[in-house]
Design an enzyme around this catalytic site. Structure first.
Site, PDB file in Angstrom:
ATOM      1  N   CYS A 160       0.870  -1.174   0.000  1.00 39.93           N
ATOM      2  CA  CYS A 160       0.000   0.000   0.000  1.00 39.93           C
ATOM      3  C   CYS A 160       0.910   1.227   0.000  1.00 39.93           C
ATOM      4  O   CYS A 160       2.130   1.094   0.037  1.00 39.93           O
ATOM      5  CB  CYS A 160      -0.996  -0.010   1.159  1.00 39.93           C
ATOM      6  SG  CYS A 160      -0.307   0.167   2.804  1.00 39.93           S
ATOM      7  N   CYS A 173       3.587  -0.484  -8.398  1.00 40.90           N
ATOM      8  CA  CYS A 173       4.190  -1.792  -8.192  1.00 40.90           C
ATOM      9  C   CYS A 173       4.756  -2.303  -9.514  1.00 40.90           C
ATOM     10  O   CYS A 173       4.040  -2.390 -10.508  1.00 40.90           O
ATOM     11  CB  CYS A 173       3.145  -2.769  -7.658  1.00 40.90           C
ATOM     12  SG  CYS A 173       3.842  -4.318  -7.090  1.00 40.90           S
ATOM     13  N   CYS A 207      -2.361   1.494  -4.249  1.00 39.49           N
ATOM     14  CA  CYS A 207      -1.132   2.187  -4.656  1.00 39.49           C
ATOM     15  C   CYS A 207      -1.035   2.349  -6.173  1.00 39.49           C
ATOM     16  O   CYS A 207      -0.003   2.753  -6.690  1.00 39.49           O
ATOM     17  CB  CYS A 207       0.104   1.509  -4.086  1.00 39.49           C
ATOM     18  SG  CYS A 207       0.326  -0.195  -4.569  1.00 39.49           S
TER      19      CYS A 207
END
Length: 137
Positions: A11, A89, A85
């Site tokens: 997150c 990633c 998020c």
């Protein structure tokens, strides 16, 4: 290389949702799963309301610290679970990616964090059934 599955929870601040998810997975799956958590922009401390909410169910995350998301953490994980998020990633072929839509507990009191904690527990229980079922059941 370990034969047990590895999960990375991500997150933004690695201070609430991902910390609770990692703690639930460690608590519920034990040593059947390798657990990591990280943040795309880690905070300084774990959210005190998340610490209290987890303490209420007998899990202590008070000693945890937010960690920075690294490419290596993603590479070393079989499953990467993001929680708000976005696209921060890194994506690698052969990895499984899940995005859990969970309310952000940042700035909220423990009463608001409890339902998030409980929703994370349900999601983690489902994940365990898929990747590391208890051999005794």
């Amino acid at each position: 290389m370990s034969d047990k599955p590895s999960v990375l929870f991500v997150c933004v601040h690695n201070a609430g949702r991902s910390q609770m998810a990692a703690a639930w997975l460690t608590h519920l799956a034990g040593d059947r799963v390798e657990v990591r958590s990280a943040g795309s922009n880690p905070g300084e401390n774990v959210n005190p309301a998340a610490v209290e909410a987890m303490r209420e169910v007998g899990i202590d995350i008070s000693a945890e610290v937010p960690k920075t998301l690294t490419v290596d953490a993603v590479k070393e994980s079989d499953v990467c679970i993001t929680m708000g998020c976005g696209d921060t990633c890194p994506v690698f072929p052969g990895k499984r990616y899940l995005d859990w839509q969970l309310e952000d507990p940042a700035g909220q009191g423990v009463a608001a964090v409890r339902p998030i904690r409980d929703e994370i527990k349900e999601l983690v229980e489902g994940l365990i059934k898929e990747i590391a079922p208890d051999p005794r059941s």
